[in-house]
Scaffold this motif. Structure first.
Motif, PDB file in Angstrom:
ATOM      1  N   GLN A 394       0.861  -1.195   0.000  1.00  0.00           N
ATOM      2  CA  GLN A 394       0.000   0.000   0.000  1.00  0.00           C
ATOM      3  C   GLN A 394       0.887   1.230   0.000  1.00  0.00           C
ATOM      4  OE1 GLN A 394      -2.430  -0.725   3.457  1.00  0.00           O
ATOM      5  NE2 GLN A 394      -3.969  -1.843   2.289  1.00  0.00           N
ATOM      6  N   ASN A 395       0.257   2.373  -0.242  1.00  0.00           N
ATOM      7  CA  ASN A 395       0.962   3.663  -0.169  1.00  0.00           C
ATOM      8  C   ASN A 395       2.186   3.714  -1.092  1.00  0.00           C
ATOM      9  OD1 ASN A 395      -0.716   4.846   1.989  1.00  0.00           O
ATOM     10  ND2 ASN A 395       0.161   3.185   3.220  1.00  0.00           N
ATOM     11  N   TRP A 396       2.037   3.115  -2.271  1.00  0.00           N
ATOM     12  CA  TRP A 396       3.146   3.208  -3.234  1.00  0.00           C
ATOM     13  C   TRP A 396       3.365   4.670  -3.602  1.00  0.00           C
ATOM     14  CZ3 TRP A 396       6.749   0.027  -5.535  1.00  0.00           C
ATOM     15  CH2 TRP A 396       7.490   0.605  -6.585  1.00  0.00           C
ATOM     16  N   TRP A 397       4.620   5.073  -3.613  1.00  0.00           N
ATOM     17  CA  TRP A 397       5.003   6.414  -4.079  1.00  0.00           C
ATOM     18  C   TRP A 397       6.272   6.285  -4.915  1.00  0.00           C
ATOM     19  CZ3 TRP A 397       9.725   8.801  -3.325  1.00  0.00           C
ATOM     20  CH2 TRP A 397       9.826  10.131  -3.772  1.00  0.00           C
ATOM     21  N   ASP A 420      20.453  10.018  -8.564  1.00  0.00           N
ATOM     22  CA  ASP A 420      21.728  10.708  -8.352  1.00  0.00           C
ATOM     23  C   ASP A 420      21.542  12.042  -7.635  1.00  0.00           C
ATOM     24  OD1 ASP A 420      22.950   8.610  -9.682  1.00  0.00           O
ATOM     25  OD2 ASP A 420      22.673   9.554 -11.636  1.00  0.00           O
ATOM     26  N   HIS A 421      20.428  12.188  -6.966  1.00  0.00           N
ATOM     27  CA  HIS A 421      20.188  13.394  -6.167  1.00  0.00           C
ATOM     28  C   HIS A 421      19.423  12.985  -4.920  1.00  0.00           C
ATOM     29  CE1 HIS A 421      16.039  13.341  -7.783  1.00  0.00           C
ATOM     30  NE2 HIS A 421      16.635  12.952  -8.896  1.00  0.00           N
ATOM     31  N   SER A 422      19.348  13.896  -3.956  1.00  0.00           N
ATOM     32  CA  SER A 422      18.769  13.458  -2.687  1.00  0.00           C
ATOM     33  C   SER A 422      17.250  13.405  -2.742  1.00  0.00           C
ATOM     34  CB  SER A 422      19.251  14.354  -1.553  1.00  0.00           C
ATOM     35  OG  SER A 422      18.578  15.572  -1.631  1.00  0.00           O
ATOM     36  N   LEU A 423      16.705  12.678  -1.784  1.00  0.00           N
ATOM     37  CA  LEU A 423      15.252  12.549  -1.660  1.00  0.00           C
ATOM     38  C   LEU A 423      14.848  13.354  -0.433  1.00  0.00           C
ATOM     39  CD1 LEU A 423      13.314   9.160  -1.784  1.00  0.00           C
ATOM     40  CD2 LEU A 423      12.894  10.787   0.044  1.00  0.00           C
ATOM     41  N   ASP A 424      13.846  14.179  -0.596  1.00  0.00           N
ATOM     42  CA  ASP A 424      13.381  15.073   0.466  1.00  0.00           C
ATOM     43  C   ASP A 424      11.879  15.161   0.342  1.00  0.00           C
ATOM     44  OD1 ASP A 424      14.036  16.713   2.570  1.00  0.00           O
ATOM     45  OD2 ASP A 424      15.594  17.734   1.399  1.00  0.00           O
ATOM     46  N   GLN A 425      11.139  14.470   1.180  1.00  0.00           N
ATOM     47  CA  GLN A 425       9.731  14.273   0.845  1.00  0.00           C
ATOM     48  C   GLN A 425       8.922  13.884   2.075  1.00  0.00           C
ATOM     49  OE1 GLN A 425       8.998  14.354  -2.597  1.00  0.00           O
ATOM     50  NE2 GLN A 425       6.818  14.232  -2.103  1.00  0.00           N
ATOM     51  N   TRP A 426       7.713  14.444   2.186  1.00  0.00           N
ATOM     52  CA  TRP A 426       6.749  13.911   3.144  1.00  0.00           C
ATOM     53  C   TRP A 426       6.098  12.682   2.516  1.00  0.00           C
ATOM     54  CZ3 TRP A 426       5.587  14.905   8.151  1.00  0.00           C
ATOM     55  CH2 TRP A 426       6.127  16.077   8.707  1.00  0.00           C
ATOM     56  N   LEU A 427       6.072  11.564   3.248  1.00  0.00           N
ATOM     57  CA  LEU A 427       5.511  10.332   2.683  1.00  0.00           C
ATOM     58  C   LEU A 427       4.534   9.677   3.652  1.00  0.00           C
ATOM     59  CD1 LEU A 427       8.793   8.810   1.182  1.00  0.00           C
ATOM     60  CD2 LEU A 427       6.847   9.732  -0.104  1.00  0.00           C
ATOM     61  N   GLN A 428       3.540   9.021   3.095  1.00  0.00           N
ATOM     62  CA  GLN A 428       2.565   8.269   3.896  1.00  0.00           C
ATOM     63  C   GLN A 428       3.137   6.880   4.190  1.00  0.00           C
ATOM     64  OE1 GLN A 428       0.147   7.162   6.235  1.00  0.00           O
ATOM     65  NE2 GLN A 428      -0.753   9.027   5.339  1.00  0.00           N
ATOM     66  N   ASP A 459      -1.082  11.441  11.388  1.00  0.00           N
ATOM     67  CA  ASP A 459      -1.743  11.127  10.117  1.00  0.00           C
ATOM     68  C   ASP A 459      -0.996  10.058   9.316  1.00  0.00           C
ATOM     69  OD1 ASP A 459       0.514  12.443   9.300  1.00  0.00           O
ATOM     70  OD2 ASP A 459      -0.524  14.048   8.212  1.00  0.00           O
ATOM     71  N   GLY A 460       0.020   9.433   9.919  1.00  0.00           N
ATOM     72  CA  GLY A 460       0.762   8.364   9.248  1.00  0.00           C
ATOM     73  C   GLY A 460       1.901   8.848   8.374  1.00  0.00           C
ATOM     74  N   ARG A 461       2.072  10.189   8.291  1.00  0.00           N
ATOM     75  CA  ARG A 461       3.122  10.675   7.400  1.00  0.00           C
ATOM     76  C   ARG A 461       4.432  10.884   8.158  1.00  0.00           C
ATOM     77  NH1 ARG A 461       2.078  15.344   3.671  1.00  0.00           N
ATOM     78  NH2 ARG A 461       1.976  16.475   5.641  1.00  0.00           N
ATOM     79  N   THR A 462       5.514  10.900   7.379  1.00  0.00           N
ATOM     80  CA  THR A 462       6.810  11.228   7.960  1.00  0.00           C
ATOM     81  C   THR A 462       7.629  11.982   6.936  1.00  0.00           C
ATOM     82  OG1 THR A 462       8.703  10.353   9.209  1.00  0.00           O
ATOM     83  CG2 THR A 462       8.046   9.115   7.266  1.00  0.00           C
ATOM     84  N   LYS A 463       8.546  12.797   7.434  1.00  0.00           N
ATOM     85  CA  LYS A 463       9.425  13.552   6.542  1.00  0.00           C
ATOM     86  C   LYS A 463      10.688  12.728   6.319  1.00  0.00           C
ATOM     87  CE  LYS A 463      10.944  17.163   4.261  1.00  0.00           C
ATOM     88  NZ  LYS A 463      11.804  18.174   4.860  1.00  0.00           N
ATOM     89  N   VAL A 464      10.929  12.346   5.064  1.00  0.00           N
ATOM     90  CA  VAL A 464      12.075  11.490   4.759  1.00  0.00           C
ATOM     91  C   VAL A 464      13.135  12.285   4.013  1.00  0.00           C
ATOM     92  CG1 VAL A 464      12.847   9.428   3.534  1.00  0.00           C
ATOM     93  CG2 VAL A 464      10.579   9.464   4.589  1.00  0.00           C
ATOM     94  N   THR A 465      14.377  12.178   4.469  1.00  0.00           N
ATOM     95  CA  THR A 465      15.512  12.763   3.758  1.00  0.00           C
ATOM     96  C   THR A 465      16.549  11.662   3.563  1.00  0.00           C
ATOM     97  OG1 THR A 465      15.105  14.831   4.915  1.00  0.00           O
ATOM     98  CG2 THR A 465      17.225  14.619   3.792  1.00  0.00           C
TER      99      THR A 465
END
Ligand code: ARE
Ligand code: CA
Length: 483
Positions: A394-397, A420-428, A459-465
């Motif tokens: 579930q929650n594919w992104w 080849d670049h960083s990931l910076d994203q709020w994800l469920q 809300d199940g989200r987290t900030k991923v870096t």
């Protein structure tokens, strides 16, 4: 059966290639049991040829069905099976039953034999038990994989081909496998299954005993997975065998390696339907791996397969494999070898005696043993797979490229950055609110986390870096490692 006969809530096996029985018994008790592994594929346990230089592949040249091999004696084998079963870890035997030895003249149990005359008194098999008259090629070898008759009836790389359709031959093989079942083995890899007729194999399986009920419960059948290399393009298909057991789905490791290497325009985002969506056999029919003992050294299927030599990408591929609900995974556990010598045997004393596996304080191995299954990023993903259980994806992104994330229901969540670049994203994440231990960067021990701590909001989200320069550009969390 297609059921691996695992103890409850264990979903990942490991191939302890060329390990000695004494070491495997110890490994079940000190590591595989406690870390949640389900089973071990062991090297062929029966008597094998002794070939000059002691290559690993001498073990694929049977001399008899006596249980005395480079990995140890019958008594040691029995002790290993008992101790592993007690630790909740199953033993799967690599069964080499298509052929006998082409080289050597004295086996690992001391039996004299004559491969030229097809005389194997340790079984006993004689010239009448081999199918030469059925083979129609000039050389007597398999010359063309597009002809199923020769693939089944002729010699695979010169190995004397057993007449498995003959009652006497089948019964000797059945006797061997039933002895292993009675010892407590839970299943078999059927080596070179492509080279045996499906109906003969079906007859063989029908003659196998049930597993011992005191260990496995009543009416349990041995787990069977067939080695049939089907990358497409040959008339023999893995689906010719899936009605009788699982088949090693070689496209899985090939395709996954290509994706992680970004070959042929592949991207991680395309993995969102990995499995049948990619033309592979159904989930429950597949045994899977990134690499195996053949293709990690250019034998068998070969290709762009990832191995421990590309450790960073290998960990990414393995993390995806263990996070993704498809097939029954077997982790390759290797020894180091010179890539210019694909025959090189396991670490040994030079007289053909395999060395003990060395265990370091940080859980890794030494003495030439690679022990991929003891890499933190891999053993922690075996626990992730157990935590995920049978929950769906579930929650594919994805970012349209090589950054992906998904959850397994509300039990586990993983993010991979292979761009080849960083990931910076709020994800469920799909997970309940709280703090979780990132099992890629550290361990969850006694309620504490030695790696990154990930906070999941209400809300199940987290900030991923995740920086693309990290050694392990991934984050993985699950409910069994919640702070
Ligand atoms: C050794 C020597 C040979 C020699 C022979 C007999 O290397 O030069 O002729 O002995 O003296 C392993 C090694 C072999 C070794 C053999 C016996 O890999 O090199 O031969 O042990 O000691 C095909 C089969 C598949 C098989 C692969 C390797 O279909 O079943 O070849 N894999 C299993 C095991 C191997 C093992 C054997 C079978 C034999 O996993 O470890 O061999 O027991 C296409 C086809 C495939 C084909 C592949 C390679 O991809 O689709 O079906 O795989 O090409 O030919
Ligand atoms: Ca055959």
């Amino acid at each position: 059966t297609k059921d691996p006969n695992s103890a409850p809530n264990r979903h990942t096996a490991v191939h302890l290639f060329e390990w000695k029985w004494t070491d495997i018994a110890n490994e079940c008790e000190r590591f595989l049991g406690p870390y949640g592994f389900s089973g071990v594929q062991v090297s062929p346990p029966n008597e094998h040829a002794l070939i000059d230089g002691r290559p690993w592949w001498q073990r694929y040249q049977p001399v008899s069905y006596k249980l005395q091999s480079r990995s140890g004696s019958e008594a040691e084998f029995i002790d290993m099976v008992n101790r592993c079963n007690n630790a909740g870890v199953r033993i799967y035997v690599d069964a080499v039953i298509n052929h006998m030895a082409a080289g050597g003249n004295r086996g690992s149990a001391g039996t004299s034999y004559n491969p030229g005359a097809k005389d194997f008194p340790g079984v006993p098999f004689s010239a009448w038990d081999f199918g030469d008259s059925l083979c129609k090629t000039g050389s007597g070898n398999i010359e063309n994989y597009n002809d199923p008759d020769q693939v089944r009836n002729c010699k695979l790389v010169g190995l004397p081909d057993l007449l498995v359709s003959k009652d006497f031959v089948l019964d000797k093989i059945v006797e061997f496998m039933n002895r292993l079942i009675n010892i407590g083995v839970a299943g078999f890899r059927i080596d070179a299954a492509k080279h045996m007729w499906p109906n003969d194999l079906n007859k063989l399986i029908g003659k196998l005993n049930n597993l011992p009920s005191q260990t496995f419960g009543n009416n349990k059948r041995p787990f069977i997975y067939f080695e049939v290399i089907d990358l497409g393009g040959e008339p023999i298909k893995n689906t010719d065998y899936t009605w009788m057991g699982r088949v090693s789905e070689f496209r899985y490791g090939k395709f996954l390696s290509e994706v992680v290497r970004k070959k042929f325009g592949q991207k991680l985002k395309y993995l969102n339907n990995f499995g049948t969506g990619w033309g592979m056999i159904p989930d429950g029919d597949a045994q899977i791996m990134v690499d195996n003992h053949d293709n990690q050294r250019g034998h068998g299927a070969g290709g762009d397969i990832l191995t421990f030599f590309d450790s960073r990408l290998y960990k990414i591929a393995t993390a995806f494999m263990l996070a993704w609900p498809y097939g029954y995974p077997v982790i390759m556990s290797s020894y180091n070898f010179n890539r210019n010598n694909d025959a090189q045997g396991p670490p040994s004393d030079g007289n053909g005696n395999t060395n003990n596996v060395i265990i370091n304080a940080d859980l890794s191995c030494g003495g030439g043993w690679i022990c991929e299954h003891r890499w933190r990023q891999i053993y922690n993903m075996a626990r992730f797979r157990n935590a995920a259980g049978f929950q769906p994806v579930q929650n594919w992104w994805d970012n349209g490229n090589n950054q992906i994330a998904f959850s397994r229901g509300n039990k586990a969540f993983i993010v991979i950055n292979n761009d080849d670049h960083s990931l910076d994203q709020w994800l469920q994440t799909g997970l309940p609110q709280g703090q979780y231990c990132d099992i890629m960067s550290g361990n969850f021990e006694q309620g504490r986390c030695t790696g990154k701590v990930i906070t999941v909001e209400g809300d199940g989200r987290t900030k991923v870096t995740i920086s693309n320069s990290e050694e392990d550009p991934m984050i993985a969390i699950h409910v069994d490692a919640k702070l």
